[in-house]
Every structure is written in structure tokens, then in C-alpha cells.
Design an enzyme around this catalytic site. Sequence first.
Site, short mmCIF file in Angstrom:
data_model
loop_
_atom_site.label_atom_id
_atom_site.label_comp_id
_atom_site.label_asym_id
_atom_site.label_seq_id
_atom_site.Cartn_x
_atom_site.Cartn_y
_atom_site.Cartn_z
N HIS A 188 0.83 -1.21 0.00
CA HIS A 188 0.00 0.00 0.00
C HIS A 188 0.87 1.26 0.00
CE1 HIS A 188 -3.95 -1.75 0.34
NE2 HIS A 188 -3.52 -2.58 1.24
N ARG A 295 -12.54 -0.79 -15.48
CA ARG A 295 -12.45 -2.18 -15.06
C ARG A 295 -13.35 -2.41 -13.85
NH1 ARG A 295 -7.03 -0.47 -15.88
NH2 ARG A 295 -6.03 -1.46 -17.68
N GLU A 430 -10.70 -10.15 -27.68
CA GLU A 430 -9.49 -10.59 -26.98
C GLU A 430 -9.25 -12.08 -27.12
OE1 GLU A 430 -9.96 -9.48 -22.86
OE2 GLU A 430 -12.11 -9.84 -22.95
N ASN A 453 -3.83 -7.48 -24.46
CA ASN A 453 -3.12 -8.32 -23.47
C ASN A 453 -3.51 -9.78 -23.64
OD1 ASN A 453 -2.41 -5.79 -22.61
ND2 ASN A 453 -3.49 -5.89 -20.67
N ASP A 454 -4.81 -10.06 -23.57
CA ASP A 454 -5.26 -11.45 -23.71
C ASP A 454 -5.19 -11.93 -25.16
OD1 ASP A 454 -5.75 -12.56 -21.21
OD2 ASP A 454 -7.69 -11.57 -21.01
N CYS A 501 -7.79 -1.13 -26.11
CA CYS A 501 -7.72 -0.75 -24.69
C CYS A 501 -6.67 -1.55 -23.93
CB CYS A 501 -9.08 -0.88 -24.01
SG CYS A 501 -9.68 -2.57 -23.92
#
Length: 544
Positions: A188, A295, A430, A453-454, A501
Site C-alpha cells: 500500500h 475495469r 481478446e 493483453n489477452d 484498450c
Amino acid sequence: MITLSGKSAVGGVAFGKMSFYEKKEEQVRRYTVEDVAGEIARYQAGKVIAIGQLGSLYEKAVEEVGEENAAIFQVHQMMLEDLDYHESIENIITSQEVNAEYAVAVTADNFYEMFKSMDDEYMKERAADVKDVSERLIKVLEGRETVDMTSNEPSIIAAQDLAPSETIQLDKSMVLAFLTREGSANSHTAILARTMNIPAIISMGDALKNEYSGREAIVDGFTGTVYIDPDAETIALMKEKQNADLEKRQLLQQLKGKENVTLDGKKIKIYANIGNTSDVGLVLKNDAGGIGLFRSEFLYLENNNFPTEDQQFQVYKTVAQNMGGKKVIVRTLDIGADKQADYFDLPKEENPALGYRAIRICLTQKDIFRTQLRALFRASVFGKIAIMFPMIISVEEVKEIKEFMEEIKNELRQEGIPFADNIETGIMIETPAAAMISDLLAKEVDFFSIGTNDLTQYTLAIDRQNPKLDKFYNAHHEAIVRMIKMVVDNGHAEGIWVGICGELGADLDMTETFLKLGVDELSVSPSMVLSVRKKVRETDVSKL
């Protein structure tokens, strides 16, 4: 000159004196109490004060770093109210007839070791939180003041580690950078430091010595390097690097309000990706045209149970209102694979990236899907909300989603709840399957958003989470470029717009390629908006 190194948590260059912050390791005294009931009452009263202090810290953090990053102090409050933690302390006081401070210290040590021994990295990080919370409670019980983290002059703060409560108390105008011997990029503290935009280096180990306190130093947050008593040559090089960074930031600021248009007149939309409401300020600060990817799964990951319709409605409504009419594209729940929430009780899978996740959960457990869609529709009257669905592989899935949305719209009409009837709906491209049938899918939706990404992971058959495969992973692979071209062409043939994206959208080496392929929108992290705009404005597509 002495050179030290660690892990970069936040970039930037800082010059100044080192100032070591050392926690005073107060030995907790153990003594016998005669009035056990009175001692328990004293512990409970101290707990109330500590919770109140954490509430004040939360309010301060909300103003400085936003609700999401301030939430750690709510977690700390919950820790103090945890039943196991509470029972352990009271049992020690009762069974051993000892003082509350000692009981808290023993419980803290036990819980610390328990968290530290866990396999999950996130849970390991909570060990430090238990210590922080317990130390606060002990200070209250002993009548000691909490540590003052302010400084009389701007300096580079160095420490063994910094708890979130200590980090938020830093007077930012007096902190040039901070360095820690411990800590991780997922802690954190590191997250707060990034949000506060203070140069930071973590995990420096024992090389970060107390004897450096008061000495001149340079922090290079970009490389994770610290120079103690730097020589003239290093000072000159670092000054040059600092000036170059400042100049770059200032030049980018001049692009605010400018169009995303190439030298030959081609326009493209540049939006931003966000994970929570606290990111909206960064979206507006960096002049993004809208939100291309919200998201929504973070609403679920940050909860201990399924977020209610009203909880979700308030979040979507807030984001839509704050964006002032700019488009907000919300991706529906994309849980599963590397994003797990215990209360979903998802089965362990041999290959989770190819398993029960995202739209597959929503179309199987429609009560979860219904709650989210109702919240989104209700929020749609407060701004320009669009919805997109992840992990699509077939036309049948899209048709089922559309039928379900109509069912929910009818429910809302019957209940007299207003919503925008013309909400744009799109899908994530994706999977290779979606790319290959994008001509058919384009007939069913208003837009495509390519999740590179995917798409890269599935196309190259490479687990993007596996560092051993980094040398084989190529996001610029010809197959990916060809798929993007296919999707763009098929989308345009049906009159719909196509965006990107995934992380590749912010890759400045690919910007020219995307413009040449006819991509209509790039959605990137807020900090990359102006850099991508600069690249677009310097490009002449006709000469590519």
C-alpha cells in the site's frame, strides 16, 4: 561517492539531504492486573480512540490520494474490530491476568507470523498492516503520541519501511523522495507513493545505512539508484536528467486542449483506462477524451461480498457525473484467471486463463449479471455510459446478452426507474475466435475494443504471467498486427468504430501502425494520454 541500488517504485530525480526516520522500538512492559474486567474495559476504550484516529487519517487520505487509496485505513479499522483479533487480546488479558498493552503486542506478533507464512503475496503484505494497527493501539493505551512525520526542511526520507499511516502523514512539500530497506511494489505504501507522485525506491536492504543521515544525496527513481555524496560529474548528469524530465512534462502540458490529429489531418480518440473512482481526477487532469475502459471487477475484488446494486449504481453514477458528458465505457465483470475473489467460490482450475471467467460467469450466474446491468442502466441517465462485454467467442453469446439486457430494461420500465434507452454496447475482441468472426460480430454491436493483453496471450499460446517466457512473448508479432487489421476492417465494413484498450495502446512504437491500420480510438493509462497525443500529432499517415 557511494552508490546504492534498490527497486524503483516511483520515477523522478531528487536532490537533497538524507533524513532517517526511525521508529522507536518501545519495549512493551508486562505486568499483572488485579481488575481483569477493568483492564478489558481500558482496552476497549483504547480501541475506540484508535479507530477514531484511523477515521481521521482516512478523511485526510481521501483529500490527498482519493477514496480508493485511502481505503487501507478503513481496512485498518476493520482489523481492530476483527473478532479473532479481539478475542485473542481479551483471552490473554483474562487467562494471564496481564495488562492490555502486553496482550495486544503478543496478539500482534502471532498474527504477524501467521500472515507472513501465507503463500499469497497480498496476504503477506497484510502482516505489516497488523503491526501498524497494533502499534497504534499500544501507543493509545500507553498514552504516547503518534509519530510526527513532518520535517523542518525538504529532505529525502529514509526508513526501514513506512506503514500507510506514516506515509499519509508526510508533509509532501517537505519530502523530496523516500527510500526504504524493505517494502514491495505491491504494498500500500508503494501505491500511495505513486499516487502522491513522490520519487521512491524500495527494497534497498542493509546497504541503506543510518550513518548516511544528514548527507547530500541524489535519488534516481527511474533506475532505482541513490548517490550519497555525489561527485561533480554525477551531479551534472543527474541535473541534466532532471531537467529533461521536467521539460518533457512541461511540453506535454502544452498539449492540453489540443486535438488528437495527425499532420495529414487524420483524427483519433484518446481515452483513458481506470480501475476506480479515484482515477477520474487523473483522467481529467491529463485531458483524456473519455474513459475507454472502466475495469468494474475492482468493485468486486475490493469487497468481502458481492457489491449490491446500489453500491455499484453510486460508483457508476459518480464516474459518469464527474466526466461531465464525456463517454465512460464500463467493462462488465471480468473476474477469474489471475483476478480472484474468495466469495465467488470459484473452483481451482488446471488452466484458469482458459477457464470459468468473465462473461462465462455472467451468463451462468445471471443474478450477478443482472445486479450489475441494472446498476449500469440506472446510472446511464447521469452521463454518457457505454457497456462492453469481455471474453466473447461467439455470436450466440452476444445475442443472449442482448436478450438479457432487453429483459432488464423491461423490468426497469415496469418499476418506473429511468434509464437511457440508447446506450452504446460493444464487445472486447481478446480471443482469436472473436477476431476471426469479427465480420459476424460487427453486425450485432456498436463498437469493438481490442484487448491486446489477452489477444496476444491466446494467439501466441504464451502465459503472460510467466516470466520465464518473456523472451518468447512478442506483443508486436505479425499475427497480432494482422488480427487487429482484420478486426478494424470488419468493424468499419459494418459502420462501427474500433478501439484498443490493452497495454499495446500506449506503446509509442506502435502508434504509427495503429493510425495506418485505421484504429479509431486508443485507451491508455491516464499518465500516457499526452504522450500518445504528442506522437499522433507528429505523425504523417500518408507517408507511412
